[in-house]
Design an enzyme around this catalytic site. Structure first.
Site, PDB file in Angstrom:
ATOM      1  N   GLU A  17       0.974  -1.212  -0.111  1.00  0.00           N
ATOM      2  CA  GLU A  17       0.040   0.078  -0.007  1.00  0.00           C
ATOM      3  C   GLU A  17       0.914   1.044   0.030  1.00  0.00           C
ATOM      4  O   GLU A  17       1.016   1.882  -0.995  1.00  0.00           O
ATOM      5  CB  GLU A  17      -1.054   0.204   1.192  1.00  0.00           C
ATOM      6  CG  GLU A  17      -1.641   1.351   1.399  1.00  0.00           C
ATOM      7  CD  GLU A  17      -2.592   1.367   2.774  1.00  0.00           C
ATOM      8  OE1 GLU A  17      -2.258   0.696   3.619  1.00  0.00           O
ATOM      9  OE2 GLU A  17      -3.413   2.091   2.901  1.00  0.00           O
TER      10      GLU A  17
ATOM     11  N   ASP B 223     -12.015   1.507   5.446  1.00  0.00           N
ATOM     12  CA  ASP B 223     -12.479   1.937   6.264  1.00  0.00           C
ATOM     13  C   ASP B 223     -13.384   2.919   5.876  1.00  0.00           C
ATOM     14  O   ASP B 223     -13.281   4.082   5.850  1.00  0.00           O
ATOM     15  CB  ASP B 223     -11.431   2.832   7.212  1.00  0.00           C
ATOM     16  CG  ASP B 223     -10.225   1.642   7.538  1.00  0.00           C
ATOM     17  OD1 ASP B 223     -10.412   0.920   8.483  1.00  0.00           O
ATOM     18  OD2 ASP B 223      -9.180   1.657   7.045  1.00  0.00           O
TER      19      ASP B 223
HETATM   20 ZN   LIG Z   1      -7.032  -2.226   5.303  1.00  0.00          ZN
END
Ligand SMILES: [Zn+2]
Length: 315
Positions: free
Chosen positions: A197, A276
């Site tokens: 990420e 999220d």
């Molecule tokens: Zn995550």
């Protein structure tokens, strides 16, 4: 287009339950548990959701999770997420929960587990949404504590299907957790991990080779390493990509730069997820919509992405 995308049957494979805590519920739980908050109202809290990177988000995320205290709180959190899923035709979920976020502040493991699991079971019965729960270790804490968490979880072995690895990526490579992942796999648990990420492609190699993960969470930086790209295409290793999260945390400056559709066209098994949603501006359908608006995703591409999510389920 929104309604069409919303109606597509899909699975969500990268969702942190704690990250689905909407400001309204956060305030309601704070009141129920008599917890003072540093924000005056929901608007002030939403205004704080302007992040420059993963760490800034995490600092707020852990602060918000502090309102979760009782089994009922964890039930309400999970149930609110499942109602969203129902409204967006998400037919299967494999959410993460972070026990250490709660046990670290004195909430017993079983309180967390029982509340979440009861809601997931009700979701199956009352909403028709199937599930597989994933226990995620916090990578900024030592492996020793991950071992303790796994031990606490074993009496509930049937309640979850796998282990994951999340929280601050940079400086906390997957190799630090090789032993605890080996232990989890020996218990028959599936392994997944956040990798690539903010961290480099090397972290994805480590997650595959050392943690022996079967699905990569995020993984968008794989595109920087051609040999890695070839491997994930050849082995059809799924990636759980989270477009709105990536732009909100500045992994990509704007949606027009996102590489998910390029990966899809190259044959990578990419899926669309919300990560999220309470913090990043939307649930699964909003993520699909952002790809349509920012990258010109076609209906045919959306169908393949949705089908990938159903194919990449662990259970
Ligand atoms: Zn995550």
């Amino acid at each position: 287009m929104y309604d069409w995308l919303n109606a597509l049957p899909k699975a969500e494979l990268h969702l942190h339950l704690e990250g689905s805590l909407e400001p309204e519920l956060l305030f309601a739980l704070a009141e129920r548990n008599r917890i003072a908050l540093p924000w005056n109202d929901v608007e002030a809290l939403r205004a704080a959701y302007a992040f420059n990177n993963l760490q800034e988000f995490l600092d707020l995320y852990y602060r918000g999770a502090d309102v979760l205290r009782t089994e009922q709180d964890f039930y309400d959190l999970t149930w609110a997420y499942l109602l969203k899923c129902k409204a967006q035709n998400v037919v299967h979920v494999e959410p993460f929960f972070d026990p250490q976020t709660h046990t670290e502040r004195g909430i017993p493991f079983e309180v967390v587990m029982r509340g979440i699991k009861a809601a997931l079971v009700d979701g199956e019965k009352k909403l028709g949404i199937s599930h597989g729960l994933i226990l995620a270790f916090l990578r900024h804490l030592p492996e020793e504590q991950a071992f303790q968490t796994l031990e606490q979880a074993m009496p509930f072995r049937d309640a979850f299907i796998g282990v994951g690895l999340d929280s601050s990526e940079k400086g906390f490579p997957p190799r630090l957790f090789e032993r605890v992942f080996a232990k989890a796999r020996s218990e028959g648990l599936h392994a997944v991990a956040h990798a690539g990420e903010e961290g480099p492609p090397e972290y994805i190699w480590e997650a595959l080779d050392l943690l022996k993960i079967v699905r990569i969470d995020h993984g968008v930086r794989a595109s920087e390493d051609e040999r890695l790209m070839q491997r994930i295409i050849d082995e059809q290793i799924p990636l759980t990509v989270c477009p709105l999260s990536n732009t909100k945390l500045c992994v990509f400056e704007h949606m027009g730069q996102h590489n998910i559709l390029d990966m899809l066209e190259r044959g990578v098994k990419v899926t669309v997820n919300s990560d999220d949603p309470a913090y990043f501006g939307g649930y699964v359908t909003e993520n699909f919509m952002a790809l349509h608006e920012g990258l010109g995703m076609s209906e045919a591409q959306a169908k393949r992405l949705a089908q990938n999510s159903l194919d990449a389920r662990l259970v």
